[in-house]
Scaffold this active site. Sequence first.
Site, PDB file in Angstrom:
ATOM      1  N   ALA A  70       0.765  -1.149  -0.326  1.00  0.00           N
ATOM      2  CA  ALA A  70      -0.033  -0.070  -0.113  1.00  0.00           C
ATOM      3  C   ALA A  70       1.585   1.108   0.053  1.00  0.00           C
ATOM      4  O   ALA A  70       0.872   1.801   0.818  1.00  0.00           O
ATOM      5  CB  ALA A  70      -0.825   0.133   1.290  1.00  0.00           C
ATOM      6  N   CYS A 130      -5.441   1.467  -9.017  1.00  0.00           N
ATOM      7  CA  CYS A 130      -4.763   1.147  -8.245  1.00  0.00           C
ATOM      8  C   CYS A 130      -5.631   1.323  -7.162  1.00  0.00           C
ATOM      9  O   CYS A 130      -6.313   1.742  -6.547  1.00  0.00           O
ATOM     10  CB  CYS A 130      -3.614   2.554  -8.155  1.00  0.00           C
ATOM     11  SG  CYS A 130      -3.024   1.966  -5.911  1.00  0.00           S
ATOM     12  N   LYS A 165      -5.033   0.287 -18.248  1.00  0.00           N
ATOM     13  CA  LYS A 165      -4.275  -0.978 -16.536  1.00  0.00           C
ATOM     14  C   LYS A 165      -5.866  -1.336 -16.325  1.00  0.00           C
ATOM     15  O   LYS A 165      -5.913  -0.350 -15.530  1.00  0.00           O
ATOM     16  CB  LYS A 165      -2.990  -0.922 -15.815  1.00  0.00           C
ATOM     17  CG  LYS A 165      -2.523  -1.942 -14.633  1.00  0.00           C
ATOM     18  CD  LYS A 165      -1.261  -1.197 -14.646  1.00  0.00           C
ATOM     19  CE  LYS A 165      -0.462  -2.298 -13.891  1.00  0.00           C
ATOM     20  NZ  LYS A 165      -0.086  -2.061 -13.215  1.00  0.00           N
ATOM     21  N   GLY A 217       2.373 -11.315  -6.846  1.00  0.00           N
ATOM     22  CA  GLY A 217       3.714 -12.369  -6.585  1.00  0.00           C
ATOM     23  C   GLY A 217       3.682 -13.659  -7.290  1.00  0.00           C
ATOM     24  O   GLY A 217       1.486 -13.789  -7.600  1.00  0.00           O
ATOM     25  N   GLY A 265       6.867  -7.668 -12.622  1.00  0.00           N
ATOM     26  CA  GLY A 265       6.571  -6.644 -11.020  1.00  0.00           C
ATOM     27  C   GLY A 265       6.911  -6.957 -10.250  1.00  0.00           C
ATOM     28  O   GLY A 265       8.667  -6.913  -9.967  1.00  0.00           O
TER      29      GLY A 265
END
Lengths: 303, 266
Positions: A70, A130, A165, A217, A265
Amino acid sequence: MTDLSVDLGFCVLKNPVIAASGTFGYGLEFQPFLDLNLLGGFVVKGLYYDPRPGNPPPRLFETAGGLINAIGLQGIGVERFAEEVLPKLQGLEAAVIINVCGDHEEEYAMVVDHLNGLEGITAYELNISCPNVKQGGRCPAMDPDATFRIVKEVKKISRRPLITKLTPNAVDITGVAVSAQEAGSDALSLVNTFLALAVDAESRRPALANVLGGLSGPAIKPLALRMVYQVAARVSIPVIGMGGITSGTDAAEFLIAGASAVQVGTANFVDPQATLNIISELEDYGRRHNIEKITELIGTLKI
Amino acid sequence: MHKDPSASITHKESWGTYHMLTLNTPEIATLAAPGQFIMVRTSLLHQPLLRRPFSIHAVSGTELIIFFQSVGVGTRLLSLTNRGQALDILGPLGRGFDLSGDLKGLQAALVGGGRGIAPLFFLANELRKMGADVRIFYGGNSEEDLVLRERFASAGFAPDCSTEDGSYGYHGLVTDLVIKDTREAYAPDRLYACGPDGMLQAVGELAHGLSIPAELSLESIMGCGFGACWGCVHKIRKDGEEAWRKICEEGPVFLAEDVVWRGEDR
């Protein structure tokens, strides 16, 4: 040797591996570890018009095979970026993509307007996804209509190709994808992070100061692959897939699922040379499978 | 900064939960300065995913030493490594202690809490080389935390120790031990500290009271260690402006007067 180049319609990448926004700083941070020219491209950290303070710490929490962040899009703002960073990114062979942020429609347009006249930018990636800047993790890409409006507005003034995105937190990501395409987006990139919560049982407090964060991840790879697969089946514009890619095989999986290129990423944090390893592993993959052009892989999932 | 994918472990020592690894890593060792750190991959799988930061404890030729405590999965895995194994590391990272200018005769007080003693050995040696007069204050919860006592003593830096449970040395906080000494006859010119946030804050207040500078080495969870993730920030004053600044890049060492602690935020 496999030809790794991919044509996104609005630009040709020397290979399909792009470093993802928010994990690659402004690119310069990685220069001690790799030659940026070797990448297909990289997306710089999200830029608002003005500098942004970001969220208080703790900003990171590690989970099984993943990372919740965050950060809150802390950044230097478009003016400082144009003065201090962009001049150092000129003349690169890699595509330089700017991740564009805004608190409202006008701010996205202001950022693009400021960057339009500057050299050395390949495309804009519209960050409407986001989860760390608004209460409860809300963002425009959760809603097809809000997505349509922003893409349409920015497309009107943009002198460069637009990549939208998308968030995996939308109820129906394929509907949002179609909206972005209809509004004129030149490509889509997906997925941004999954809205997540980490709890500290000892203190009964959230592990992150922002309470909610975004999970990235290897933990999210199967979910991201599913979304790339579904979206690629619904749109005709190129899809750039991402979510937990750490190896050449992972990248190949996304191409097979329908992505025309991939973004890497969280792996950049684990290994600053992750993108280079992925490129060379993708080459190995091509050799093992006698693939002449890597584009032969795109959307070839055998059902 | 460099990536060394195969820094081999040439020596290992352990004391309870504390461990020391000597790594052969020529490029990184020769560039390292006191207060800088390295990022270590503790597993080649994805669990744990991120590297772990460790300050550099000492450097000798092509080797560097890290000293750490096993407190979680990453450090536990690292504590299970052995001589002959290789580690994937990045370094040297960050901005260390300020060793510029003439330090001859400087009265330097180095204050370490628990595993925070790690970078102070490297610093003590460099300060001494530059002619400074070094004193070490070493605090822990109990005697078992003061495992580097003899190592410092045999290097000529016999530490003044404190434990919170009174099992060894001064009974109380290490910062109270420093305060006690400064009230008696000790007049340091500069404080250097590494340890828990509460200790660092107290060192900063002490330095302020004595009107001397203090340099604090901050600890944080880090995503990358080289400025890309913006995950390890602390509120820092710079040019009159308070902002979240990256510990990995602008630190980990900051001047105490620049560090804004929780509660001081405006």
